[in-house]
Design a protein around this motif. Structure first.
Motif, PDB file in Angstrom:
ATOM      1  N   ASP A  43      -5.797   1.668 -24.929  1.00 28.97           N
ATOM      2  CA  ASP A  43      -5.343   2.045 -26.270  1.00 28.97           C
ATOM      3  C   ASP A  43      -6.342   3.008 -26.914  1.00 28.97           C
ATOM      4  O   ASP A  43      -5.953   3.972 -27.568  1.00 28.97           O
ATOM      5  CB  ASP A  43      -5.181   0.805 -27.156  1.00 28.97           C
ATOM      6  CG  ASP A  43      -4.080  -0.127 -26.673  1.00 28.97           C
ATOM      7  OD1 ASP A  43      -3.164   0.334 -25.954  1.00 28.97           O
ATOM      8  OD2 ASP A  43      -4.126  -1.320 -27.022  1.00 28.97           O
ATOM      9  N   GLU A  44      -7.619   2.720 -26.711  1.00 28.99           N
ATOM     10  CA  GLU A  44      -8.651   3.587 -27.294  1.00 28.99           C
ATOM     11  C   GLU A  44      -8.551   5.006 -26.731  1.00 28.99           C
ATOM     12  O   GLU A  44      -8.600   5.981 -27.479  1.00 28.99           O
ATOM     13  CB  GLU A  44     -10.047   3.014 -27.024  1.00 28.99           C
ATOM     14  CG  GLU A  44     -11.152   3.877 -27.613  1.00 28.99           C
ATOM     15  CD  GLU A  44     -12.554   3.380 -27.262  1.00 28.99           C
ATOM     16  OE1 GLU A  44     -13.506   4.071 -27.670  1.00 28.99           O
ATOM     17  OE2 GLU A  44     -12.688   2.336 -26.592  1.00 28.99           O
ATOM     18  N   GLY A  47      -5.868   7.166 -28.122  1.00 31.14           N
ATOM     19  CA  GLY A  47      -6.102   7.652 -29.473  1.00 31.14           C
ATOM     20  C   GLY A  47      -7.197   8.698 -29.586  1.00 31.14           C
ATOM     21  O   GLY A  47      -7.430   9.239 -30.672  1.00 31.14           O
ATOM     22  N   CYS A  56      -3.635  13.544 -30.110  1.00 32.85           N
ATOM     23  CA  CYS A  56      -4.026  12.572 -29.092  1.00 32.85           C
ATOM     24  C   CYS A  56      -2.764  12.190 -28.335  1.00 32.85           C
ATOM     25  O   CYS A  56      -1.646  12.456 -28.783  1.00 32.85           O
ATOM     26  CB  CYS A  56      -4.686  11.352 -29.723  1.00 32.85           C
ATOM     27  SG  CYS A  56      -3.596  10.310 -30.708  1.00 32.85           S
ATOM     28  N   GLY A  58      -1.351   9.196 -27.597  1.00 31.71           N
ATOM     29  CA  GLY A  58      -0.487   8.235 -28.289  1.00 31.71           C
ATOM     30  C   GLY A  58       0.243   8.883 -29.454  1.00 31.71           C
ATOM     31  O   GLY A  58       1.422   8.619 -29.688  1.00 31.71           O
ATOM     32  N   GLY A  59      -0.440   9.730 -30.189  1.00 31.07           N
ATOM     33  CA  GLY A  59       0.174  10.418 -31.317  1.00 31.07           C
ATOM     34  C   GLY A  59       1.265  11.379 -30.892  1.00 31.07           C
ATOM     35  O   GLY A  59       2.296  11.499 -31.570  1.00 31.07           O
ATOM     36  N   GLY A 101      -1.387  10.500 -34.652  1.00 35.84           N
ATOM     37  CA  GLY A 101      -2.558   9.719 -34.272  1.00 35.84           C
ATOM     38  C   GLY A 101      -2.187   8.276 -34.000  1.00 35.84           C
ATOM     39  O   GLY A 101      -1.086   7.824 -34.297  1.00 35.84           O
ATOM     40  N   MET A 102      -3.126   7.560 -33.414  1.00 36.66           N
ATOM     41  CA  MET A 102      -2.969   6.125 -33.195  1.00 36.66           C
ATOM     42  C   MET A 102      -3.599   5.438 -34.407  1.00 36.66           C
ATOM     43  O   MET A 102      -4.794   5.588 -34.661  1.00 36.66           O
ATOM     44  CB  MET A 102      -3.668   5.699 -31.904  1.00 36.66           C
ATOM     45  CG  MET A 102      -3.074   6.277 -30.636  1.00 36.66           C
ATOM     46  SD  MET A 102      -1.562   5.459 -30.113  1.00 36.66           S
ATOM     47  CE  MET A 102      -2.216   3.929 -29.480  1.00 36.66           C
TER      48      MET A 102
END
Length: 184
Positions: A43-44, A47, A56, A58-59, A101-102
């Motif tokens: 997850d990090e 992002g 990013c 995820g975004g 973004g996340m």
């Protein structure tokens, strides 16, 4: 959906008549490339913004899901399904920028699941719309031609192009993160 495998809806698309199958196959390939850039990431990492861009991985997926959801609504309801871009406040634009973004608490798994839901809705529309030639007036926005109309077909081509463009952005971001590439 496993990001390492092709979209399983591609097989279902093959049962549709010509043009619809072609459009869904093209869209499915671009969706796969976009999702594939997130393989094996935390997850990090999803992002992180490793380039000069504010984007990013995820975004990007959140943004593409939101855009696809909006255009799918447009195919059925017309401009009323889209935001009134001319009436948006700074707060509205700030919320839209959160798509890129996340946010705290968001996970890559959750972002991918949301994208899957948006994709399934679009695919269902392609399969069930009575006519891909049905058109609606575009919403008023500075980037749209005044009084222009887009057919469902044109909207689908736009979704394919937008997904492909962002898959390319995603590939650059992923390569900047750890050297991994979507192709080659």
């Amino acid at each position: 959906m496993n990001v390492n495998e092709p979209d399983t809806r591609e097989a279902a698309a093959a049962s549709l008549p010509g043009e619809r199958a072609d459009l869904l196959e093209a869209l499915g390939k671009q969706r796969h490339f976009l999702r594939f850039t997130t393989r094996d990431l935390t997850d990090e990492q999803a992002g992180l913004r490793p380039t000069a861009s504010a984007l990013c991985l995820g975004g990007l997926i959140k943004h593409v899901a939101s855009v696809e959801r909006g255009w799918a609504g447009f195919m059925v309801e017309g401009a009323s399904a889209m935001p009134d871009f001319n009436a948006m406040t700074e707060e509205d634009f700030a919320r839209r920028s959160d798509e890129f973004g996340m946010l705290p608490g968001e996970t890559l798994k959750g972002v991918l699941a949301d994208y899957e839901e948006a994709a399934a809705r679009t695919d269902e529309l392609v399969a069930t719309l009575p006519d891909l030639g049905i058109s609606h007036a575009l919403p008023k926005a500075p980037w749209f031609e005044e009084d222009a109309r887009w057919s469902a077909r044109r909207v689908l081509m736009h979704i394919i192009a937008e997904t492909a463009q962002h898959a390319g952005h995603a590939d650059i971001i992923r390569e900047s993160l750890d050297g991994a590439k979507s192709m080659g």
